[in-house]
Motif scaffolding. Structure first.
Motif, PDB file in Angstrom:
ATOM      1  N   GLY A   1       0.826  -1.207   0.000  1.00 37.50           N
ATOM      2  CA  GLY A   1       0.000   0.000   0.000  1.00 37.50           C
ATOM      3  C   GLY A   1       0.854   1.248   0.000  1.00 37.50           C
ATOM      4  O   GLY A   1       2.064   1.199  -0.263  1.00 37.50           O
ATOM      5  N   TYR A   2       0.237   2.379   0.277  1.00 37.27           N
ATOM      6  CA  TYR A   2       0.925   3.654   0.249  1.00 37.27           C
ATOM      7  C   TYR A   2       0.903   4.301   1.627  1.00 37.27           C
ATOM      8  O   TYR A   2      -0.044   4.135   2.405  1.00 37.27           O
ATOM      9  CB  TYR A   2       0.276   4.604  -0.761  1.00 37.27           C
ATOM     10  CG  TYR A   2       0.322   4.099  -2.184  1.00 37.27           C
ATOM     11  CD1 TYR A   2       1.540   3.910  -2.834  1.00 37.27           C
ATOM     12  CD2 TYR A   2      -0.858   3.812  -2.869  1.00 37.27           C
ATOM     13  CE1 TYR A   2       1.585   3.448  -4.127  1.00 37.27           C
ATOM     14  CE2 TYR A   2      -0.830   3.348  -4.164  1.00 37.27           C
ATOM     15  CZ  TYR A   2       0.402   3.166  -4.799  1.00 37.27           C
ATOM     16  OH  TYR A   2       0.432   2.704  -6.076  1.00 37.27           O
ATOM     17  N   GLU A   3       1.954   5.066   1.864  1.00 37.46           N
ATOM     18  CA  GLU A   3       2.042   5.833   3.092  1.00 37.46           C
ATOM     19  C   GLU A   3       2.217   7.309   2.744  1.00 37.46           C
ATOM     20  O   GLU A   3       2.800   7.651   1.709  1.00 37.46           O
ATOM     21  CB  GLU A   3       3.238   5.362   3.931  1.00 37.46           C
ATOM     22  CG  GLU A   3       3.125   3.937   4.422  1.00 37.46           C
ATOM     23  CD  GLU A   3       4.360   3.513   5.217  1.00 37.46           C
ATOM     24  OE1 GLU A   3       5.324   4.318   5.255  1.00 37.46           O
ATOM     25  OE2 GLU A   3       4.350   2.409   5.768  1.00 37.46           O
ATOM     26  N   VAL A   4       1.692   8.178   3.616  1.00 38.20           N
ATOM     27  CA  VAL A   4       1.830   9.621   3.401  1.00 38.20           C
ATOM     28  C   VAL A   4       3.294  10.006   3.570  1.00 38.20           C
ATOM     29  O   VAL A   4       3.907   9.727   4.606  1.00 38.20           O
ATOM     30  CB  VAL A   4       0.952  10.412   4.392  1.00 38.20           C
ATOM     31  CG1 VAL A   4       1.230  11.913   4.258  1.00 38.20           C
ATOM     32  CG2 VAL A   4      -0.510  10.117   4.161  1.00 38.20           C
ATOM     33  N   PHE A   5       3.837  10.636   2.524  1.00 39.66           N
ATOM     34  CA  PHE A   5       5.223  11.109   2.606  1.00 39.66           C
ATOM     35  C   PHE A   5       5.261  12.591   2.977  1.00 39.66           C
ATOM     36  O   PHE A   5       6.010  13.011   3.840  1.00 39.66           O
ATOM     37  CB  PHE A   5       5.932  10.873   1.274  1.00 39.66           C
ATOM     38  CG  PHE A   5       7.368  11.304   1.286  1.00 39.66           C
ATOM     39  CD1 PHE A   5       8.332  10.534   1.916  1.00 39.66           C
ATOM     40  CD2 PHE A   5       7.752  12.496   0.695  1.00 39.66           C
ATOM     41  CE1 PHE A   5       9.657  10.954   1.942  1.00 39.66           C
ATOM     42  CE2 PHE A   5       9.067  12.914   0.715  1.00 39.66           C
ATOM     43  CZ  PHE A   5      10.028  12.131   1.344  1.00 39.66           C
ATOM     44  N   GLN A   6       4.429  13.380   2.301  1.00 39.69           N
ATOM     45  CA  GLN A   6       4.361  14.800   2.618  1.00 39.69           C
ATOM     46  C   GLN A   6       3.027  15.337   2.126  1.00 39.69           C
ATOM     47  O   GLN A   6       2.512  14.936   1.080  1.00 39.69           O
ATOM     48  CB  GLN A   6       5.522  15.566   1.950  1.00 39.69           C
ATOM     49  CG  GLN A   6       5.649  17.017   2.445  1.00 39.69           C
ATOM     50  CD  GLN A   6       6.908  17.687   1.912  1.00 39.69           C
ATOM     51  OE1 GLN A   6       7.889  17.023   1.587  1.00 39.69           O
ATOM     52  NE2 GLN A   6       6.895  18.997   1.829  1.00 39.69           N
TER      53      GLN A   6
END
Length: 372
Positions: free
Chosen positions: A126-131
């Motif tokens: 999945g994806y994670e918040v980077f900025q």
């Protein structure tokens, strides 16, 4: 010494992996910048919302998305991987640095705070918040609907105080002004009541009390609505004639009596200053209906009120001496009112005539005036 030498490769391996991970993380974040410059954007209903976002520098793989709200109520508005909403488009198609979007046909439900967010692949899939950007608060300026003025369901008479209400809805922001006028004269009214209405818009209700006057047939109420989205106020007019009822004064007149035997005597029923015009007049002789040959229509006066004259002819025969001639009036489906006069016949043997009189009271308590 052997056990120590055997443990060194394992420790080096762990340090190597840790350093590699730290190095990758530093490399991915090095020089990356996400710019979301506007803190607030305001548009009119139906216009296009433009939300600016640009990125620069290198970062690991992962999409850029626009999210409305943050936390449990987050909603994806645009996804770089091809899942935009129907009204959302990219300002610069296929750009890898400019992720400005446009939302066509702005609606009240579009109000909220929008975030431009860069995601990266997560360690566990999945994806994670980077900025993410600092957020842009969007407000949609919605004009109020045309105001509506409503009055009582039934007619009222002069001297009565009746309420009138001015309403409008669908506007944003909340602040709104209302002014009332009777013709050109300003009126005192209650403070407007503003409540939430629909999707993040407001409705307004304002009430004014009006004491009706006899001459209000030509009068009108005016409700003026002022709002930040309007260049000129909206206004609505209400004609007071729609709810005004002015009962007629009823008077029966006839020639002086007693009258000579067998003479034709004319009785006249005068209905003065009434509104509306719908009225019916009937004649009675001692409670029995008299056929009327000529039917007169109401005549409108300059002030808007009406008057009506109705006449009936009665033959002064000996058996009619002392008869009561009554004018019965029903105005605007109200309780009937009446006025009466006597038919008095002179005695030929006595010669002279004496002054006659009129009498009678109707259901409304109206009496008769002296005859002509």
């Amino acid at each position: 010494m052997v056990p120590v030498m055997q443990e060194l490769p394992l420790m080096c391996l762990i340090l190597l992996l840790l350093c590699r991970d730290l190095g990758v993380g530093a490399q991915e974040s090095q020089g990356f910048s996400l710019q979301q410059p506007e803190t607030k954007v305001s548009v009119a209903l139906g216009e296009t919302i433009t939300l600016n976002c640009t990125i620069s520098g290198l970062v690991g793989p992962g999409p850029v998305r626009w999210l409305k709200g943050w936390g449990s109520e987050t909603k994806t508005i645009y996804d770089q991987r091809g899942y935009p909403l129907a009204r959302v488009t990219r300002a610069v198609a296929e750009s890898n640095t400019d992720f400005t979007i446009r939302i066509r046909n702005a609606q009240p439900e579009d109000m909220g705070t929008y975030y431009c967010v860069k995601f990266v692949n997560g360690d566990k899939g999945g994806y994670e918040v980077f900025q993410r950007g600092s957020g842009t608060e969007v407000s949609v300026q919605a004009k109020p609907n045309l105001p509506l003025v409503s009055g009582p369901e039934q007619r009222a008479e002069p001297g009565q105080s009746v309420p009138f209400t001015c309403t409008t809805g669908g506007f944003f922001p909340e602040k709104i002004g209302v002014k009332w006028f009777k013709n050109k004269d300003p009126m005192m009214a209650q403070l407007p009541r503003v409540t939430a209405w629909g999707a993040k818009t407001y409705s307004m209700s304002s009430t004014v009390l009006v004491t009706l006057q006899k001459d209000d047939v030509r009068s009108q109420l005016i409700c003026k609505v002022q709002h930040s989205t309007l260049q000129v106020p909206l206004h609505e007019r209400y004609q007071l004639s729609r709810i005004l009822r002015v009962p007629p004064s009823v008077e029966v007149r006839t020639e002086p009596s007693p009258v000579e035997l067998n003479r034709t005597v004319t009785f006249t029923c005068l209905l003065k200053e009434f509104y509306p015009a719908n009225v019916s007049v009937s004649w009675l002789e001692n409670g029995i209906g008299i056929k009327v040959e000529n039917v007169f229509r109401p005549l409108q006066l300059s002030r808007g009120l009406f008057e009506l004259k109705s006449q009936v002819e009665v033959q002064a025969t000996e058996e009619k001496n002392g008869s009561t001639i009554t004018c019965m009036v029903v105005h605007d489906a109200q309780a009937p009112v009446n006025s009466s006069a006597f038919l008095l016949i002179s005695n030929p043997g006595q010669g002279g005539l004496s002054k006659g009189f009129q009498m009678g009271k109707g259901a409304s308590g109206m009496g008769c005036l002296p005859g002509w």
